[in-house]
Write a protein that holds these residues in place. Structure first.
Motif, PDB file in Angstrom:
ATOM      1  N   VAL A   1       0.851  -1.490  -0.179  1.00 46.97           N
ATOM      2  CA  VAL A   1      -0.115   0.182   0.102  1.00 46.97           C
ATOM      3  C   VAL A   1       0.975   1.254  -0.044  1.00 46.97           C
ATOM      4  O   VAL A   1       0.679   1.915  -0.530  1.00 46.97           O
ATOM      5  N   LEU A   2       1.989   1.376   0.358  1.00 49.32           N
ATOM      6  CA  LEU A   2       2.773   2.271   0.918  1.00 49.32           C
ATOM      7  C   LEU A   2       3.838   2.534  -0.665  1.00 49.32           C
ATOM      8  O   LEU A   2       3.864   3.481  -1.031  1.00 49.32           O
ATOM      9  N   GLU A   3       4.004   1.448  -1.339  1.00 45.39           N
ATOM     10  CA  GLU A   3       4.438   2.007  -2.682  1.00 45.39           C
ATOM     11  C   GLU A   3       3.677   1.691  -3.545  1.00 45.39           C
ATOM     12  O   GLU A   3       4.089   2.755  -4.807  1.00 45.39           O
ATOM     13  N   PHE A   4       2.124   1.639  -3.304  1.00 43.29           N
ATOM     14  CA  PHE A   4       1.372   2.821  -4.116  1.00 43.29           C
ATOM     15  C   PHE A   4       1.111   4.022  -4.184  1.00 43.29           C
ATOM     16  O   PHE A   4       1.166   4.573  -4.788  1.00 43.29           O
ATOM     17  N   ILE A   5       0.912   3.807  -2.813  1.00 41.32           N
ATOM     18  CA  ILE A   5       0.829   5.726  -1.572  1.00 41.32           C
ATOM     19  C   ILE A   5       2.277   6.666  -2.575  1.00 41.32           C
ATOM     20  O   ILE A   5       2.486   7.271  -3.817  1.00 41.32           O
ATOM     21  N   GLN A   6       3.088   5.721  -2.749  1.00 40.44           N
ATOM     22  CA  GLN A   6       4.504   7.052  -3.492  1.00 40.44           C
ATOM     23  C   GLN A   6       4.535   6.658  -4.790  1.00 40.44           C
ATOM     24  O   GLN A   6       4.975   7.823  -5.333  1.00 40.44           O
ATOM     25  N   GLU A   7       3.738   6.165  -5.542  1.00 40.29           N
ATOM     26  CA  GLU A   7       3.671   5.625  -7.142  1.00 40.29           C
ATOM     27  C   GLU A   7       2.946   7.283  -7.344  1.00 40.29           C
ATOM     28  O   GLU A   7       3.172   7.772  -8.121  1.00 40.29           O
ATOM     29  N   CYS A   8       1.628   7.074  -7.029  1.00 43.60           N
ATOM     30  CA  CYS A   8       0.906   8.189  -6.983  1.00 43.60           C
ATOM     31  C   CYS A   8       1.321   9.602  -6.451  1.00 43.60           C
ATOM     32  O   CYS A   8       0.962  10.635  -7.716  1.00 43.60           O
ATOM     33  N   LYS A   9       2.120   9.404  -5.673  1.00 44.53           N
ATOM     34  CA  LYS A   9       2.323  10.834  -5.021  1.00 44.53           C
ATOM     35  C   LYS A   9       3.291  11.617  -6.879  1.00 44.53           C
ATOM     36  O   LYS A   9       3.205  13.089  -6.690  1.00 44.53           O
ATOM     37  N   LYS A  10       4.019  10.622  -7.553  1.00 47.03           N
ATOM     38  CA  LYS A  10       4.719  11.068  -8.458  1.00 47.03           C
ATOM     39  C   LYS A  10       4.080  11.795  -9.433  1.00 47.03           C
ATOM     40  O   LYS A  10       3.551  13.526  -9.814  1.00 47.03           O
ATOM     41  N   TYR A  11       2.742  11.231  -8.641  1.00 36.49           N
ATOM     42  CA  TYR A  11       1.744  12.063 -10.905  1.00 36.49           C
ATOM     43  C   TYR A  11       0.980  13.479  -9.758  1.00 36.49           C
ATOM     44  O   TYR A  11       0.353  14.294 -10.015  1.00 36.49           O
ATOM     45  N   SER A  12       0.104  12.860  -8.781  1.00 35.72           N
ATOM     46  CA  SER A  12      -0.542  13.759  -7.260  1.00 35.72           C
ATOM     47  C   SER A  12       0.516  14.242  -6.166  1.00 35.72           C
ATOM     48  O   SER A  12      -0.164  13.099  -5.220  1.00 35.72           O
ATOM     49  N   PRO A  13       1.064  15.003  -6.195  1.00 32.75           N
ATOM     50  CA  PRO A  13       2.111  15.298  -5.206  1.00 32.75           C
ATOM     51  C   PRO A  13       0.618  15.506  -3.209  1.00 32.75           C
ATOM     52  O   PRO A  13       1.891  15.483  -3.024  1.00 32.75           O
ATOM     53  N   GLU A  14       0.006  16.066  -3.968  1.00 31.13           N
ATOM     54  CA  GLU A  14      -1.346  16.425  -2.894  1.00 31.13           C
ATOM     55  C   GLU A  14      -1.476  14.385  -2.249  1.00 31.13           C
ATOM     56  O   GLU A  14      -2.437  15.133  -1.573  1.00 31.13           O
ATOM     57  N   ILE A  15      -1.625  13.715  -2.857  1.00 30.33           N
ATOM     58  CA  ILE A  15      -2.597  12.166  -2.865  1.00 30.33           C
ATOM     59  C   ILE A  15      -2.415  11.956  -0.612  1.00 30.33           C
ATOM     60  O   ILE A  15      -3.580  12.268  -0.704  1.00 30.33           O
ATOM     61  N   GLU A  16      -1.724  12.357  -0.456  1.00 25.32           N
ATOM     62  CA  GLU A  16      -1.478  11.906   0.895  1.00 25.32           C
ATOM     63  C   GLU A  16      -2.339  13.069   2.335  1.00 25.32           C
ATOM     64  O   GLU A  16      -3.028  12.034   3.452  1.00 25.32           O
ATOM     65  N   PHE A  17      -2.883  13.879   1.405  1.00 22.00           N
ATOM     66  CA  PHE A  17      -3.309  15.476   2.385  1.00 22.00           C
ATOM     67  C   PHE A  17      -4.933  14.993   2.130  1.00 22.00           C
ATOM     68  O   PHE A  17      -6.081  14.449   2.656  1.00 22.00           O
ATOM     69  N   ASN A  18      -4.934  14.664   0.392  1.00 24.21           N
ATOM     70  CA  ASN A  18      -6.130  14.035   0.429  1.00 24.21           C
ATOM     71  C   ASN A  18      -7.075  13.230   1.137  1.00 24.21           C
ATOM     72  O   ASN A  18      -7.764  12.674   1.773  1.00 24.21           O
ATOM     73  N   LEU A  19      -6.464  11.823   1.056  1.00 26.72           N
ATOM     74  CA  LEU A  19      -6.041  10.760   2.691  1.00 26.72           C
ATOM     75  C   LEU A  19      -7.049  10.984   3.473  1.00 26.72           C
ATOM     76  O   LEU A  19      -7.083  10.271   3.907  1.00 26.72           O
ATOM     77  N   PHE A  20      -5.703  11.648   4.053  1.00 25.24           N
ATOM     78  CA  PHE A  20      -5.436  12.245   5.349  1.00 25.24           C
ATOM     79  C   PHE A  20      -7.554  12.940   5.323  1.00 25.24           C
ATOM     80  O   PHE A  20      -8.107  12.711   6.431  1.00 25.24           O
ATOM     81  N   ASN A  21      -7.698  13.964   4.608  1.00 27.32           N
ATOM     82  CA  ASN A  21      -8.260  14.904   4.843  1.00 27.32           C
ATOM     83  C   ASN A  21     -10.222  13.740   4.561  1.00 27.32           C
ATOM     84  O   ASN A  21     -10.673  13.964   5.459  1.00 27.32           O
ATOM     85  N   GLY A  22      -9.211  12.896   3.871  1.00 32.42           N
ATOM     86  CA  GLY A  22     -10.645  12.450   3.456  1.00 32.42           C
ATOM     87  C   GLY A  22     -11.058  10.804   4.437  1.00 32.42           C
ATOM     88  O   GLY A  22     -12.095  11.120   5.417  1.00 32.42           O
TER      89      GLY A  22
END
Ligand code: SF4
Ligand SMILES: [Zn+2]
Ligand SMILES: [Zn+2]
Length: 325
Positions: free
Chosen positions: A260-281
């Motif tokens: 799951v972490l590797e997936f998030i790191q991959e997504c971050k390359k294209y959407s740097p804000e993805i972790e903040f979106n997950l946090f707010n979600g």
């Protein structure tokens, strides 16, 4: 403390003219070591204050693993507590799972840092509390048909020892070093496993429950709005002597968390804000679920008395029985 190099990058700080140490793709800011350090410390303080994590009367126990997150947390909480609250001094609590080399190294550094900061340090070991170190548990279970991964045993036992240890030390708040990346990863894991009850129970402003509260200390996560790579840069700027890698079991076992972490790191390359979106979600969904999910009746574990959902025996007692059978 170790002398880690800080790698300066090309470019000028958005706030002053110094060379930069970090480019924040999610905000467009470029920061030099000094502006970055003060920004991180402000974020930690603001998180504590915004989410009302600590009261002046609290006795704070810091879960100190000896990694970059827990050193950053301890250093900041100690400063905040001494400067603002002047309440009872902080105590650091380390759980010694008994993982050869890795935990020995972390404990040695944790002890040194506590000495330097003049902080009381308590160590509780798996071997003292459940009779075996994690390494011994894994060797013992190796041939067993129902063997589980190290993290299954470790997470359940460590959670209980931290909780009980913090309460025995007179703590009212247990501070954990989870960063933004950890929160995003856990939220996504819980979605993948459809653990809605768990997401609901993690709601940060959940109401006091007089049946459950006497057993569980309030947990706070002041680093929850800082991405892991920023804690890494911060810990290096501060020259904290942390263990420079992950626990060996995280690499060895094919655990989903790592994927799951590797997936998030991959997504971050294209959407740097993805972790903040997950946090707010996570914040929104946990609030909704907490209001709407019917509160479950909890059985009391027939061995230790802790609430354990629909089961008769809690996971911790189950593991203990399994290990001694
Ligand atoms: S990675 Fe797994 S075994 Fe290692 S400390 Fe974390 S939970 Fe324990
Ligand atoms: Zn600057
Ligand atoms: Zn139990």
């Amino acid at each position: 403390m170790a002398n880690y190099n800080i790698f300066l990058k090309r470019g000028k700080c958005t706030r002053c003219t110094n060379s930069i140490v970090i480019q924040r793709k999610y905000s467009g800011e470029n920061l030099c070591p000094s502006c970055f350090e003060s920004n991180i410390e402000k974020t930690i303080y603001k998180t504590i204050s915004k989410y009302k994590m600590v009261k002046p009367s609290d006795k704070i126990i810091v879960a100190l693993s000896g990694g970059k997150d827990s050193f950053s947390l301890l250093y900041n909480l100690d400063k905040i507590q001494k400067r603002l609250y002047r309440s009872e001094p902080i105590t650091a609590l380390t759980i010694d799972e008994g993982i050869k080399d890795y935990r020995e190294y972390c404990i040695k550094n944790a002890t040194e840092v506590c000495k330097q900061l003049d902080i009381e340090h308590k160590i509780i070991s798996f071997r003292d509390k459940v009779g075996y170190s994690l390494d011994e548990i894994i060797t013992k279970k190796h041939q067993h048909p129902n063997k589980r991964y190290a993290c299954n045993y470790c997470a359940t036992i460590r959670r209980r020892l931290l909780n009980d240890g913090a309460m025995e030390l007179g703590g009212t708040v247990l501070a954990m070093g989870h960063n933004l990346t950890d929160i995003a990863e856990t939220f996504l894991m819980n979605i993948l496993h459809k653990r809605f009850n768990l997401i609901s129970s993690q709601f940060i402003y959940k109401q006091e429950n007089s049946l459950i509260n006497p057993y569980f200390i309030k947990k706070i996560t002041p680093l929850m709005r800082i991405p892991e790579e920023e804690i890494f840069v911060y810990a290096n700027i501060k020259k904290f002597n942390y263990y420079p890698s992950h626990c060996p079991f995280r690499e060895k076992d094919p655990i989903l968390r790592k994927r799951v972490l590797e997936f998030i790191q991959e997504c971050k390359k294209y959407s740097p804000e993805i972790e903040f979106n997950l946090f707010n979600g996570f914040m929104e969904l946990s609030a909704i679920l907490n209001n709407h999910i019917e509160k479950r009746e909890n059985n009391d574990c027939k061995f230790c008395g802790y609430p354990c959902g629909k089961a008769q025996v809690c996971n911790y007692c189950n593991f203990k029985m399994e290990l001694h059978s």
